[in-house]
Design an enzyme around this catalytic site. Structure first.
Site, PDB file in Angstrom:
ATOM      1  N   ALA A  42       0.840  -1.200   0.000  1.00  0.00           N
ATOM      2  CA  ALA A  42       0.000   0.000   0.000  1.00  0.00           C
ATOM      3  C   ALA A  42       0.874   1.248   0.000  1.00  0.00           C
ATOM      4  O   ALA A  42       2.085   1.157  -0.192  1.00  0.00           O
ATOM      5  CB  ALA A  42      -0.924  -0.017   1.211  1.00  0.00           C
ATOM      6  N   ASN A  43       0.290   2.407   0.188  1.00  0.00           N
ATOM      7  CA  ASN A  43       1.053   3.659   0.286  1.00  0.00           C
ATOM      8  C   ASN A  43       0.372   4.574   1.305  1.00  0.00           C
ATOM      9  O   ASN A  43      -0.639   4.216   1.900  1.00  0.00           O
ATOM     10  CB  ASN A  43       1.169   4.327  -1.088  1.00  0.00           C
ATOM     11  N   ARG A  44       0.933   5.767   1.503  1.00  0.00           N
ATOM     12  CA  ARG A  44       0.515   6.642   2.598  1.00  0.00           C
ATOM     13  C   ARG A  44      -0.684   7.539   2.285  1.00  0.00           C
ATOM     14  O   ARG A  44      -1.003   8.436   3.061  1.00  0.00           O
ATOM     15  CB  ARG A  44       1.686   7.538   3.027  1.00  0.00           C
TER      16      ARG A  44
END
Ligand code: CTP
Ligand code: CA
Length: 227
Positions: free
Chosen positions: A33-35
């Site tokens: 995933a990412n932020r």
């Protein structure tokens, strides 16, 4: 209409918005995933709805509430997001705010991957995800107004201009996401609007203010396009 007395400039306009990250599974309990928080995308969906648009938000997994007066579809992966957006076409406009994972693991294990003594960590084979914005930008059902974001940590404007061309967008909202900017997950944003007409620099403001201003810009642009 010959005389427009409607106070809602986007009434009757269908607009697709993508927001949030995507989660790309590795096995039933793990993902890449990412932020992205979804704050900016959700704020844009809400701002467009306030101007009267029929907004369809396709959201990745986020920890924030569905915006008011918006039809929200929840997805996990880039492929699911692409499919949902495709199903929503045709539309008058589309805004791609999601931080779509660029790559996914080619396979997702059916069972939790176990540590095996002496074997070491698994080697993940990554493959590229579909580019949802580019797909819509070049689609036979392309909306008349297509807006993308460019998340960059360097060469902001040059990279944004390249994305404008490559993805066939009308506007790219160029966004500095370097750790120093505090933009990822934060409540404020400083963007530049990149189009064929040039680069417009907006002062730092809240993500809600960016959303309100972008919705107004889109309404202005859509006015010149017949329903
Ligand atoms: N985008 C998309 N689908 C993808 C990747 C990006 O729809 N698979 C959209 C984003 O929502 C954004 C724009 O494309 O509107 C630019 O995303 P960004 O991550 O900045 O650009 P990339 O083309 O993925 O290039 P890079 O990450 O290498 O900078
Ligand atoms: Ca990317």
């Amino acid at each position: 209409a010959l005389l427009d007395i409607s106070p809602k400039p986007l009434a009757g306009r269908k607009i697709i918005v993508t927001s949030g990250p995507t989660h790309e599974p590795i096995d039933p309990v793990r993902y890449i995933a990412n932020r992205s928080s979804g704050k900016q995308g959700h704020a844009i969906a809400a701002a467009l709805a306030r101007l009267g648009a029929d907004v369809h938000l396709v959201s990745g997994p986020v920890g924030i509430a569905d915006p008011a007066d918006v039809t929200t579809l929840h997805v996990e992966t880039a492929n699911e997001m692409r499919e949902a957006v495709e199903q929503l076409l045709p539309a008058d406009a589309a805004v791609f705010v999601a931080a779509v994972a660029d790559w996914r693991s080619e396979t997702s294990a059916g069972e939790k991957i176990k540590k095996v003594a002496g074997e070491g960590p698994p080697a993940l084979q990554m493959i590229e995800n579909p580019d949802i914005l580019a797909g819509v930008g070049h689609h036979r059902k392309r909306p008349s107004l297509v807006v993308g974001f460019a998340a960059e940590t360097q060469d902001l404007v040059r990279n944004a201009e390249a994305k404008l061309r490559k993805k066939s967008a009308d506007f790219i909202v160029a966004n500095d996401v370097s750790p120093e900017s505090g933009v990822m997950g934060g409540d404020r944003n400083r963007v530049r609007i990149v189009s064929k007409a040039g680069v417009e620099e907006w002062p730092e403001m809240s993500k809600d203010e960016v959303a309100t201003r972008l919705a107004a810009l889109m309404a202005e642009r859509l006015k010149t396009i017949t329903v």
